[in-house]
Design an enzyme around this catalytic site. Structure first.
Site, PDB file in Angstrom:
ATOM      1  N   LYS A  75      15.962  -8.843  -4.169  1.00  0.00           N
ATOM      2  CA  LYS A  75      14.471  -8.901  -3.484  1.00  0.00           C
ATOM      3  C   LYS A  75      13.324  -9.954  -4.221  1.00  0.00           C
ATOM      4  O   LYS A  75      13.539  -9.555  -5.695  1.00  0.00           O
ATOM      5  CB  LYS A  75      14.656  -7.278  -2.860  1.00  0.00           C
ATOM      6  N   SER A 150       9.700  -3.580   3.480  1.00  0.00           N
ATOM      7  CA  SER A 150       9.246  -4.994   3.380  1.00  0.00           C
ATOM      8  C   SER A 150      11.008  -5.680   2.934  1.00  0.00           C
ATOM      9  O   SER A 150      10.727  -6.692   2.264  1.00  0.00           O
ATOM     10  CB  SER A 150       8.485  -4.215   1.989  1.00  0.00           C
ATOM     11  N   SER A 174      10.482   0.956   2.543  1.00  0.00           N
ATOM     12  CA  SER A 174      10.998  -0.101   2.807  1.00  0.00           C
ATOM     13  C   SER A 174      12.993  -0.554   2.433  1.00  0.00           C
ATOM     14  O   SER A 174      13.168  -2.088   2.493  1.00  0.00           O
ATOM     15  CB  SER A 174      10.579  -1.576   1.694  1.00  0.00           C
TER      16      SER A 174
HETATM   17  N1  GLN Z   1       5.541   0.122   4.864  1.00  0.00           N
HETATM   18  C1  GLN Z   1       5.415   1.100   3.922  1.00  0.00           C
HETATM   19  C2  GLN Z   1       3.929   0.078   2.975  1.00  0.00           C
HETATM   20  O1  GLN Z   1       3.678  -1.311   3.837  1.00  0.00           O
HETATM   21  C3  GLN Z   1       6.279   1.120   2.727  1.00  0.00           C
HETATM   22  C4  GLN Z   1       6.284  -0.239   2.566  1.00  0.00           C
HETATM   23  C5  GLN Z   1       7.640  -0.166   1.192  1.00  0.00           C
HETATM   24  O2  GLN Z   1       8.028   0.779   1.318  1.00  0.00           O
HETATM   25  N2  GLN Z   1       7.290  -0.816   0.072  1.00  0.00           N
HETATM   26  O3  GLN Z   1       3.043   0.806   2.439  1.00  0.00           O
END
Ligand code: GLN
Length: 483
Positions: A75, A150, A174
């Site tokens: 990532k 994400s 995410s």
């Molecule tokens: N969707 C959540 C956010 O936008 C979690 C994102 C994540 O786990 N990085 O904060």
């Protein structure tokens, strides 16, 4: 070759069935063929082939590990020496990291071959991969839908077999949410299990890196390499790392599964409820006992998270000021202009929204009303889990409210987007480990089952997931066109 598990790949490499160079070329070719998925931000073709040559020599010398010569993708939140690390943002579009994240370093030492850096929501803020400066990633199961976020690039790349395996990070879901939307297996480890050193910070008290792959068996191999104490990360926990593959075949007879009544209320989509019920029945057949548990504070998880995460992000992202690294605006007239325009032009809309929310929540006069209150709720949520986990061994539930939604469907409505993490966020607030495994399909789109365990019980979670994957084949399905 791309259909093989990590164990099969390692075997193929060792037995001389194929070389790491051949395997790497094969994946590089698939990445090119399926560029339209937009899963990668950077493909490191040249270094990948060089690494593959080194890996082949290492295998020939009998010095290989389980991952030597295996193509992996990171990532783009993990810093990679001499390779662009963008974190999905324009502000880091020109950033070449001067060092490797510990996770990257560990894969390098194991001899894994880095194929490139995967697309993601900007600074990991999002649930759909649509906030990326590099554009949305498409879900290989249906290119009009999102892969989740994400770690959307990671989910799509593994599902489409554009990498043998990948890493992700999970601050509020995410790893698990894209794993669910893409029909793969993803593990968010216990907070402190995997080093955060060199993993660009979003909300430091919640962020945790973890593996994403097709099966629990593969995830166990990856976690083995990723986990462990790191003196460079002050929140890394100094606890020995068990053998994650050793207990995969343990029987599940007597396993106590808790189903939170708050997860299985009438609000849960009926197709989703039916799919999960079928999965839980498989566990009954494997000898598990299932009972209802209650966690009354779960409903407060989203509001608490959307105070704590933005508060931490507003502090963490203050380092991007146009001075030390990343994007700098043209011809600043003075220092204030340099700061405001560099940040104004460099950050996307969602990131700015979070910085504003977080700064507000932390400001004098609001700190007690919002931030301190959210921290108190966080404790209540942790206590709910602690209590439930004295009654049962693991908790199961949905990962997402629905299968993958359409690209563009929720991006204009942040609240609607935030609600897509309703089943995952509480786990991060509590710091617990949780897995998402493929458990069926709704209208041709994959659905995930979430398994949440006690602190540092990753080995048990992987065992529970693996046993299910021995009696089901959801994790082996491949999206059409990517076979
Ligand atoms: N969707 C959540 C956010 O936008 C979690 C994102 C994540 O786990 N990085 O904060």
């Amino acid at each position: 070759m791309h259909t093989k598990s990590l164990t099969e790949l390692a075997h193929g490499l060792r037995s001389g069935e194929f070389s790491s160079v051949e395997l790497t070329q094969h994946f590089l070719k698939r990445i090119k063929q399926h560029q339209d998925l937009n899963a990668y931000i950077t493909v490191t073709e040249e270094t990948a082939l060089q690494n593959a040559i080194v890996a082949d020599a290492r295998i020939a010398n009998g010095q290989s590990t389980a991952l030597t010569g295996i193509p992996i993708a990171q990532k783009d939140i993990f810093c990679t020496l001499d390779i662009k690390t963008s974190c999905g943002s324009k502000i880091l579009d020109n950033f070449i990291a001067p060092y490797n994240a510990t996770v990257v370093e560990k894969f390098n030492l194991a001899g894994a071959v880095l194929l490139g850096k995967l697309n993601m929501d900007e600074f990991a803020m999002g649930s759909s991969n649509e906030t990326s400066y590099y554009g949305a990633v498409k879900n290989p199961w249906n290119i009009n839908t999102v892969p989740g976020g994400s770690s959307g690039g990671s989910g799509a790349a593994v599902a489409a077999r554009l990498a043998a395996c990948a890493t992700g990070t999970d601050t509020g879901g995410s790893i698990r949410q894209p794993a669910a939307h893409c029909g793969i297996t993803g593990l968010k480890p216990t907070y402190g299990r995997v080093s955060r050193y060199g993993m660009i910070a979003y909300a430091s008290s919640l962020d945790q890196g973890g593996p994403m792959a097709r099966s629990a068996e593969d995830v166990a191999i990856l976690l083995q390499t990723m986990a462990g104490f790191d003196p460079k990360d002050s929140t890394s926990v100094d606890l020995s790392v068990p053998d994650y593959s050793a207990g995969l075949n343990n029987p599940l007879a007597g396993l106590k599964i808790g189903l939170p009544k708050e997860f299985f209320s009438n609000d849960l989509n009926s197709d989703m409820a039916a799919t999960l019920e079928t999965a839980i029945n498989e566990y009954r057949k494997l000898g598990a006992e299932v009972k209802e548990v209650s966690m009354p504070n779960l409903r407060l998880a989203i509001p608490a998270y959307y105070v704590i995460a933005p508060a931490e992000c507003s502090a963490n992202l203050s380092r991007f000021d146009g001075v030390r690294f990343g994007y700098r605006c043209e011809n600043p007239v003075d220092l204030t202009d340099l700061y405001t325009r560099s940040r104004g032009e460099g950050f996307g809309k969602e990131v700015k929204r979070r910085i504003l929310m977080g700064t507000y929540a932390l400001s004098t006069g609001y700190y007690d009303a919002y931030y301190v209150k959210a921290q108190k709720i966080r404790r209540l949520i942790s206590d709910d889990f602690k209590m439930a986990l004295t009654e049962v061994d693991v908790i199961m539930g949905p990962v997402t409210p629905t299968p993958a939604f359409g690209i563009g469907e929720k991006i204009a409505d942040p609240i609607e987007m935030y609600l897509s993490d309703i089943y995952t966020i509480a786990i991060n607030l509590a710091g617990l480990p949780a897995l998402s495994i493929p458990a069926g399909f709704i209208n041709g789109l994959p659905v995930g089952l979430q398994i949440i365990g006690n602190y540092f019980s990753e080995d048990r979670l992987l065992n529970i997931a693996h046993q299910y994957q021995q009696v089901t084949d959801w994790h082996q399905h491949t999206p059409k066109g990517f076979e």
